[in-house]
Write a protein that holds these residues in place. Sequence first.
Motif, PDB file in Angstrom:
ATOM      1  N   GLY A  42       0.651  -1.201  -0.055  1.00  0.00           N
ATOM      2  CA  GLY A  42      -0.145  -0.051   0.100  1.00  0.00           C
ATOM      3  C   GLY A  42       0.935   1.281   0.086  1.00  0.00           C
ATOM      4  O   GLY A  42       2.226   1.166   0.181  1.00  0.00           O
ATOM      5  N   LYS A  43       0.225   2.400  -0.274  1.00  0.00           N
ATOM      6  CA  LYS A  43       0.727   3.541  -0.184  1.00  0.00           C
ATOM      7  C   LYS A  43       1.235   4.244   0.934  1.00  0.00           C
ATOM      8  O   LYS A  43       1.988   5.263   1.162  1.00  0.00           O
ATOM      9  CB  LYS A  43      -0.068   4.718  -0.876  1.00  0.00           C
ATOM     10  CG  LYS A  43      -0.178   4.400  -2.611  1.00  0.00           C
ATOM     11  CD  LYS A  43      -0.806   5.461  -3.155  1.00  0.00           C
ATOM     12  CE  LYS A  43      -2.215   5.279  -3.077  1.00  0.00           C
ATOM     13  NZ  LYS A  43      -3.038   4.259  -3.365  1.00  0.00           N
ATOM     14  N   ARG A  44       0.302   3.624   1.964  1.00  0.00           N
ATOM     15  CA  ARG A  44       0.718   4.195   3.434  1.00  0.00           C
ATOM     16  C   ARG A  44       0.052   5.685   3.578  1.00  0.00           C
ATOM     17  O   ARG A  44       0.640   6.194   4.650  1.00  0.00           O
ATOM     18  CB  ARG A  44       1.861   4.074   4.044  1.00  0.00           C
ATOM     19  CG  ARG A  44       2.637   2.712   3.605  1.00  0.00           C
ATOM     20  CD  ARG A  44       2.095   1.580   4.260  1.00  0.00           C
ATOM     21  NE  ARG A  44       2.679   0.230   4.221  1.00  0.00           N
ATOM     22  CZ  ARG A  44       1.881  -0.838   3.897  1.00  0.00           C
ATOM     23  NH1 ARG A  44       0.919  -0.968   3.435  1.00  0.00           N
ATOM     24  NH2 ARG A  44       2.760  -2.019   3.665  1.00  0.00           N
ATOM     25  N   ILE A  45      -0.870   6.014   3.134  1.00  0.00           N
ATOM     26  CA  ILE A  45      -1.367   7.501   2.962  1.00  0.00           C
ATOM     27  C   ILE A  45      -1.799   7.736   4.719  1.00  0.00           C
ATOM     28  O   ILE A  45      -1.246   8.839   5.097  1.00  0.00           O
ATOM     29  CB  ILE A  45      -2.306   7.884   1.893  1.00  0.00           C
ATOM     30  CG1 ILE A  45      -1.569   7.710   0.566  1.00  0.00           C
ATOM     31  CG2 ILE A  45      -3.014   9.233   2.346  1.00  0.00           C
ATOM     32  CD1 ILE A  45      -0.731   9.068   0.385  1.00  0.00           C
ATOM     33  N   ARG A  46      -2.541   7.071   5.184  1.00  0.00           N
ATOM     34  CA  ARG A  46      -3.359   7.359   6.260  1.00  0.00           C
ATOM     35  C   ARG A  46      -2.219   7.165   7.752  1.00  0.00           C
ATOM     36  O   ARG A  46      -2.236   8.056   8.259  1.00  0.00           O
ATOM     37  CB  ARG A  46      -4.287   6.133   6.633  1.00  0.00           C
ATOM     38  CG  ARG A  46      -5.498   6.342   5.592  1.00  0.00           C
ATOM     39  CD  ARG A  46      -6.436   5.140   5.386  1.00  0.00           C
ATOM     40  NE  ARG A  46      -7.130   5.282   4.366  1.00  0.00           N
ATOM     41  CZ  ARG A  46      -6.816   5.231   2.931  1.00  0.00           C
ATOM     42  NH1 ARG A  46      -5.570   5.031   2.808  1.00  0.00           N
ATOM     43  NH2 ARG A  46      -7.648   5.423   2.174  1.00  0.00           N
ATOM     44  N   PRO A  47      -1.242   6.381   7.542  1.00  0.00           N
ATOM     45  CA  PRO A  47      -0.271   6.274   8.645  1.00  0.00           C
ATOM     46  C   PRO A  47       0.481   7.576   8.273  1.00  0.00           C
ATOM     47  O   PRO A  47       1.071   8.122   9.596  1.00  0.00           O
ATOM     48  CB  PRO A  47       0.644   4.985   8.573  1.00  0.00           C
ATOM     49  CG  PRO A  47      -0.041   4.275   7.396  1.00  0.00           C
ATOM     50  CD  PRO A  47      -1.348   4.757   7.021  1.00  0.00           C
ATOM     51  N   ILE A  75      -6.240  -1.549   9.819  1.00  0.00           N
ATOM     52  CA  ILE A  75      -7.745  -1.093   9.872  1.00  0.00           C
ATOM     53  C   ILE A  75      -8.160  -1.192   8.286  1.00  0.00           C
ATOM     54  O   ILE A  75      -8.944  -1.689   7.641  1.00  0.00           O
ATOM     55  CB  ILE A  75      -8.247  -0.226  10.707  1.00  0.00           C
ATOM     56  CG1 ILE A  75      -8.230  -0.483  11.978  1.00  0.00           C
ATOM     57  CG2 ILE A  75      -9.747   0.054  10.363  1.00  0.00           C
ATOM     58  CD1 ILE A  75      -8.642   0.406  13.123  1.00  0.00           C
ATOM     59  N   HIS A  76      -7.213   0.058   7.691  1.00  0.00           N
ATOM     60  CA  HIS A  76      -7.452   0.141   6.346  1.00  0.00           C
ATOM     61  C   HIS A  76      -7.452  -1.115   5.379  1.00  0.00           C
ATOM     62  O   HIS A  76      -8.320  -1.639   4.499  1.00  0.00           O
ATOM     63  CB  HIS A  76      -6.503   1.216   5.726  1.00  0.00           C
ATOM     64  CG  HIS A  76      -6.355   1.273   4.251  1.00  0.00           C
ATOM     65  ND1 HIS A  76      -7.368   1.887   3.505  1.00  0.00           N
ATOM     66  CD2 HIS A  76      -5.168   1.504   3.550  1.00  0.00           C
ATOM     67  CE1 HIS A  76      -7.165   1.717   2.494  1.00  0.00           C
ATOM     68  NE2 HIS A  76      -5.872   1.695   2.205  1.00  0.00           N
ATOM     69  N   THR A  77      -6.467  -1.970   5.664  1.00  0.00           N
ATOM     70  CA  THR A  77      -6.033  -3.040   4.690  1.00  0.00           C
ATOM     71  C   THR A  77      -7.165  -4.183   5.233  1.00  0.00           C
ATOM     72  O   THR A  77      -7.665  -4.951   4.307  1.00  0.00           O
ATOM     73  CB  THR A  77      -4.577  -3.732   5.433  1.00  0.00           C
ATOM     74  OG1 THR A  77      -3.642  -2.828   5.080  1.00  0.00           O
ATOM     75  CG2 THR A  77      -4.475  -5.210   4.656  1.00  0.00           C
ATOM     76  N   ARG A  94      -5.483  -7.024  -5.767  1.00  0.00           N
ATOM     77  CA  ARG A  94      -5.480  -5.686  -5.134  1.00  0.00           C
ATOM     78  C   ARG A  94      -3.820  -5.520  -4.565  1.00  0.00           C
ATOM     79  O   ARG A  94      -3.085  -6.577  -4.170  1.00  0.00           O
ATOM     80  CB  ARG A  94      -6.041  -6.411  -3.528  1.00  0.00           C
ATOM     81  CG  ARG A  94      -5.941  -5.179  -2.405  1.00  0.00           C
ATOM     82  CD  ARG A  94      -6.549  -4.023  -2.555  1.00  0.00           C
ATOM     83  NE  ARG A  94      -7.882  -3.879  -2.694  1.00  0.00           N
ATOM     84  CZ  ARG A  94      -8.866  -2.687  -2.804  1.00  0.00           C
ATOM     85  NH1 ARG A  94      -8.175  -1.592  -2.974  1.00  0.00           N
ATOM     86  NH2 ARG A  94     -10.121  -2.804  -2.598  1.00  0.00           N
ATOM     87  N   ARG A  95      -3.447  -4.509  -4.412  1.00  0.00           N
ATOM     88  CA  ARG A  95      -2.218  -4.105  -4.304  1.00  0.00           C
ATOM     89  C   ARG A  95      -1.315  -4.973  -5.334  1.00  0.00           C
ATOM     90  O   ARG A  95      -0.140  -5.238  -4.841  1.00  0.00           O
ATOM     91  CB  ARG A  95      -1.809  -4.014  -2.855  1.00  0.00           C
ATOM     92  CG  ARG A  95      -2.536  -3.103  -1.891  1.00  0.00           C
ATOM     93  CD  ARG A  95      -2.427  -3.336  -0.608  1.00  0.00           C
ATOM     94  NE  ARG A  95      -2.707  -2.033   0.208  1.00  0.00           N
ATOM     95  CZ  ARG A  95      -2.558  -1.825   1.344  1.00  0.00           C
ATOM     96  NH1 ARG A  95      -2.223  -2.890   2.371  1.00  0.00           N
ATOM     97  NH2 ARG A  95      -2.750  -0.752   1.899  1.00  0.00           N
ATOM     98  N   GLY A  96      -1.452  -4.975  -6.584  1.00  0.00           N
ATOM     99  CA  GLY A  96      -0.472  -5.606  -7.379  1.00  0.00           C
ATOM    100  C   GLY A  96      -0.585  -7.238  -7.191  1.00  0.00           C
ATOM    101  O   GLY A  96       0.397  -7.770  -7.813  1.00  0.00           O
TER     102      GLY A  96
HETATM  103  C1  GRG Z   1     -14.868  -1.036   9.305  1.00  0.00           C
HETATM  104  C2  GRG Z   1     -12.994  -0.177   8.212  1.00  0.00           C
HETATM  105  C3  GRG Z   1     -14.104  -1.173   8.258  1.00  0.00           C
HETATM  106  C4  GRG Z   1     -14.418  -1.863   7.242  1.00  0.00           C
HETATM  107  C5  GRG Z   1     -15.664  -2.769   6.718  1.00  0.00           C
HETATM  108  C6  GRG Z   1     -15.362  -3.571   3.846  1.00  0.00           C
HETATM  109  C7  GRG Z   1     -15.840  -2.158   4.183  1.00  0.00           C
HETATM  110  C8  GRG Z   1     -16.396  -2.346   5.694  1.00  0.00           C
HETATM  111  C9  GRG Z   1     -15.438  -0.899   3.850  1.00  0.00           C
HETATM  112  C10 GRG Z   1     -14.664  -0.696   2.540  1.00  0.00           C
HETATM  113  C11 GRG Z   1     -14.363   0.499   2.344  1.00  0.00           C
HETATM  114  C12 GRG Z   1     -13.291   1.219   1.503  1.00  0.00           C
HETATM  115  C13 GRG Z   1     -12.746  -0.091   0.500  1.00  0.00           C
HETATM  116  C14 GRG Z   1     -13.095   2.295   1.006  1.00  0.00           C
HETATM  117  C15 GRG Z   1     -12.330   2.447  -0.239  1.00  0.00           C
HETATM  118  C16 GRG Z   1     -11.235   3.597   0.364  1.00  0.00           C
HETATM  119  C17 GRG Z   1     -10.250   3.816  -0.675  1.00  0.00           C
HETATM  120  C18 GRG Z   1     -10.095   5.074  -1.425  1.00  0.00           C
HETATM  121  C19 GRG Z   1      -9.224   2.824  -0.904  1.00  0.00           C
HETATM  122  C20 GRG Z   1      -7.914   2.925  -1.421  1.00  0.00           C
HETATM  123  O1  GRG Z   1      -7.087   3.475  -0.638  1.00  0.00           O
HETATM  124  P1  GRG Z   1      -5.385   3.553  -1.121  1.00  0.00           P
HETATM  125  O2  GRG Z   1      -5.306   4.302  -2.417  1.00  0.00           O
HETATM  126  O3  GRG Z   1      -5.061   2.112  -1.193  1.00  0.00           O
HETATM  127  O4  GRG Z   1      -4.770   4.375   0.086  1.00  0.00           O
HETATM  128  P2  GRG Z   1      -3.584   1.677  -0.729  1.00  0.00           P
HETATM  129  O5  GRG Z   1      -3.597   0.199  -1.390  1.00  0.00           O
HETATM  130  O6  GRG Z   1      -2.742   2.364  -1.363  1.00  0.00           O
HETATM  131  O7  GRG Z   1      -3.483   1.661   0.807  1.00  0.00           O
END
Ligand code: GRG
Length: 290
Positions: A42-47, A75-77, A94-96
């Motif tokens: 992942g790109k790690r934008i949130r951390p 949580i994002h993953t 996902r993620r390549g």
């Molecule tokens: C409770 C967190 C939680 C989840 C359960 C499945 C679900 C409910 C939610 C899915 C939400 C979702 C996939 C939103 C998309 C957000 C998004 C823009 C994802 C891509 O993020 P990047 O570009 O990806 O930061 P990388 O891979 O770079 O981290």
Amino acid sequence: MSDVDIVAYLKENKALVDSALKEFFPETNPLFPMMRYSIEGGKRIRPILAITVYQAAGGKDLTAILPIACGLELIHTYSLIHDDLPCMDNDDFRRGKASSHRKYGEAPAILAGDGLFAYAFELFTLGNTLANEKCLIVQAVSEAVGPKGVVYGQLMDIDEEKRMEPCSLRTIHVHKTAKFIAVSVLAGAILAKVSKAVQDTLKTGGLYMGMLFQYTDDILDVVGEKKTLGKTPGKDSVAGKLTASALYGIDGARFRAKRYADHAIAQFKKLGSDFSLLCHLTSFILNRTF
Ligand code: GRG
């Protein structure tokens, strides 16, 4: 804005997060390698947002912010693993690489997601210091990702009966993506003990940044490099998917993305030059190509 090499900044901080994540993944049972598989790439934008705000606010202790930052990535993953499941977006990549359920099967993938979600809270509360701040972070993150946030946004997103109109799009984007980006910004601020007024400004800026992030995600789904990164191309623009590019067209989505970026930067600028990296990160997101 002064000249900042934001690409180098992101690279450096991604390496920092990746090496911390490595520490948190012992191979004590088969679940950890499965969780780690999805974490990679992942790109790690949130951390990085959490670390950036923590340091901008004067926070000096990387060992305190890194577990929080990594918890956000877990949580994002988790959300990505569950989003890819056949009952949700049904994505093979996902993620390549193969998505978790394609590699391990559906039930193990669900459990890898569950493991990441719970483990995040173990990381948020690691150690014996800053108990009050950690409690506030847990509260804020739970609110942002739970039934008032990401989970609700996802429910709206998969609703096949939803109206294809601006207010539905806004509800989905705010809940599914923007609240999570905003709480990543906020987590760094809480740990650095900034005032409530500064927290509020950061949260508002973070929400605009989150809207921007999802708009650029929608745009890139149509015109970007997701194919090379292993995300099924065009998946989000199939009939029934409500996205910014589907609703407004690419130019309309780009226009609105720029407006969200301007709103975010206006908030961050209120906080002075210490927080200028947030303005640079916002511009980077607006112009991102992946
Ligand atoms: C409770 C967190 C939680 C989840 C359960 C499945 C679900 C409910 C939610 C899915 C939400 C979702 C996939 C939103 C998309 C957000 C998004 C823009 C994802 C891509 O993020 P990047 O570009 O990806 O930061 P990388 O891979 O770079 O981290």
